[in-house]
Design an enzyme around this catalytic site. Sequence first.
Site, short mmCIF file in Angstrom:
data_model
loop_
_atom_site.label_atom_id
_atom_site.label_comp_id
_atom_site.label_asym_id
_atom_site.label_seq_id
_atom_site.Cartn_x
_atom_site.Cartn_y
_atom_site.Cartn_z
N ARG A 140 -39.82 -14.22 -75.99
CA ARG A 140 -40.98 -14.05 -75.12
C ARG A 140 -41.82 -12.82 -75.46
O ARG A 140 -43.04 -12.89 -75.60
CB ARG A 140 -40.54 -13.94 -73.65
CG ARG A 140 -40.23 -15.24 -73.00
CD ARG A 140 -39.11 -15.06 -72.00
NE ARG A 140 -37.87 -14.82 -72.73
CZ ARG A 140 -37.09 -15.79 -73.18
NH1 ARG A 140 -37.39 -17.03 -72.93
NH2 ARG A 140 -36.00 -15.51 -73.90
N THR A 141 -41.17 -11.67 -75.55
CA THR A 141 -41.95 -10.42 -75.65
C THR A 141 -42.73 -10.38 -76.96
O THR A 141 -43.93 -10.08 -76.97
CB THR A 141 -41.00 -9.21 -75.52
OG1 THR A 141 -40.16 -9.41 -74.39
CG2 THR A 141 -41.79 -7.92 -75.36
N LYS A 177 -32.22 1.01 -95.62
CA LYS A 177 -32.07 1.97 -96.74
C LYS A 177 -31.82 3.38 -96.23
O LYS A 177 -31.71 4.31 -97.00
CB LYS A 177 -33.35 1.96 -97.59
CG LYS A 177 -33.67 0.64 -98.22
CD LYS A 177 -34.98 0.75 -99.01
CE LYS A 177 -35.90 -0.39 -98.70
NZ LYS A 177 -37.28 -0.15 -99.11
N ARG A 180 -39.29 -2.68 -79.99
CA ARG A 180 -38.04 -2.99 -79.28
C ARG A 180 -36.89 -2.40 -80.10
O ARG A 180 -36.84 -2.57 -81.32
CB ARG A 180 -37.83 -4.49 -79.12
CG ARG A 180 -36.44 -4.81 -78.58
CD ARG A 180 -36.29 -6.22 -78.13
NE ARG A 180 -37.05 -6.46 -76.92
CZ ARG A 180 -36.98 -7.60 -76.21
NH1 ARG A 180 -36.18 -8.57 -76.62
NH2 ARG A 180 -37.68 -7.75 -75.11
N HIS A 222 -38.02 -1.74 -69.75
CA HIS A 222 -38.83 -2.81 -70.37
C HIS A 222 -40.10 -2.90 -69.51
O HIS A 222 -40.31 -3.84 -68.73
CB HIS A 222 -38.03 -4.11 -70.33
CG HIS A 222 -38.57 -5.22 -71.17
ND1 HIS A 222 -39.81 -5.20 -71.78
CD2 HIS A 222 -38.01 -6.42 -71.52
CE1 HIS A 222 -39.99 -6.32 -72.44
NE2 HIS A 222 -38.92 -7.08 -72.30
#
Length: 309
Positions: A56-57, A86, A107, A135
């Site tokens: 969704r986000t 890396k 995120r 959130h």
Amino acid sequence: MEKRHVISTAQFFDRPILEKLFAVARQMEEQVVRHQVEPVLSGRFMASLFYEPSTRTRFSFEAAMQHLGGSVISTEAAGQFSSMIKGETLEDSIRVTAGYVDAIVLRHPETGAAERAAAVSDVPIINAGDGNGEHPTQALLDIYTIQAECGRIDGLKVALVGDILNSRTIHSLLFLLGLCSDIEVLLISPKQLRLPDKYKQYLDEKHMPYQEFDRLDCLDESIDVMYMTRVQKERFKSVEEYEKLKAYFVVGKSVLSQLKAEARILDPLPRVGTILEEVDSDARAAYFRQARNGLYVRMALLREILKQP
Ligand code: CP
């Protein structure tokens, strides 16, 4: 909000900002429905940098930017496919990405990652979920959905259900409920997954009455909003502990029968068995409309943050 980072709902949102955002989101919805979105972000770029999975986000942010005429660069599974593998630090990845775009949607599995990113970024960082921290954009679409579905955001009895310990969406939503008046909160979770003390202190500071329960039989016809969350597997150290708790609450027709006809069930999703499909056709099941609202609210947010002077 122009040029501001969006890290926490506690940070700078107040009632006039919320109402402005609601108005712009409604405008965005009308424009999308009419297929007549003004391309106000033409020539602007957004990066979505996701170190944790999302449906969704990420999709709604990317769709929002593209509806507004902007462009998107994106990495899903950044923990696997970005230069982090890396050994590059989050800070260096942000410093570099900020040179390519006008905003970064981040995120990350670590609480506080968005704040660390904001400390080194020349462009706005939008927190799309940091560990079990916050959130904020989910909470904005949640409160927008409550306004749309209930016709108000004051004078509500809200039941927050599930993994309240780890639900970053609930943590962010509590700060927005703190901007509303006459809110009563039920915190319904297994004992192991109770709300952290810092959020309870906030409820006390805001004089928001709350009660804790560990069973769904406390739900009754006085509830206006039931906000369901899944038990968050990814936050558990022990698979056995998760397995014991994952189906602690399951919402089916019997739970629906405890709620009044005007109540609404929200869930940030995914639901992973916590709401049965038999609930979906009930008018009180607002979770797919809620997910759709994510597009309009994120369009409004990007528009406000990135609009030209
Ligand atoms: N609600 C939410 O954050 O969903 P995703 O994890 O799919 O983005």
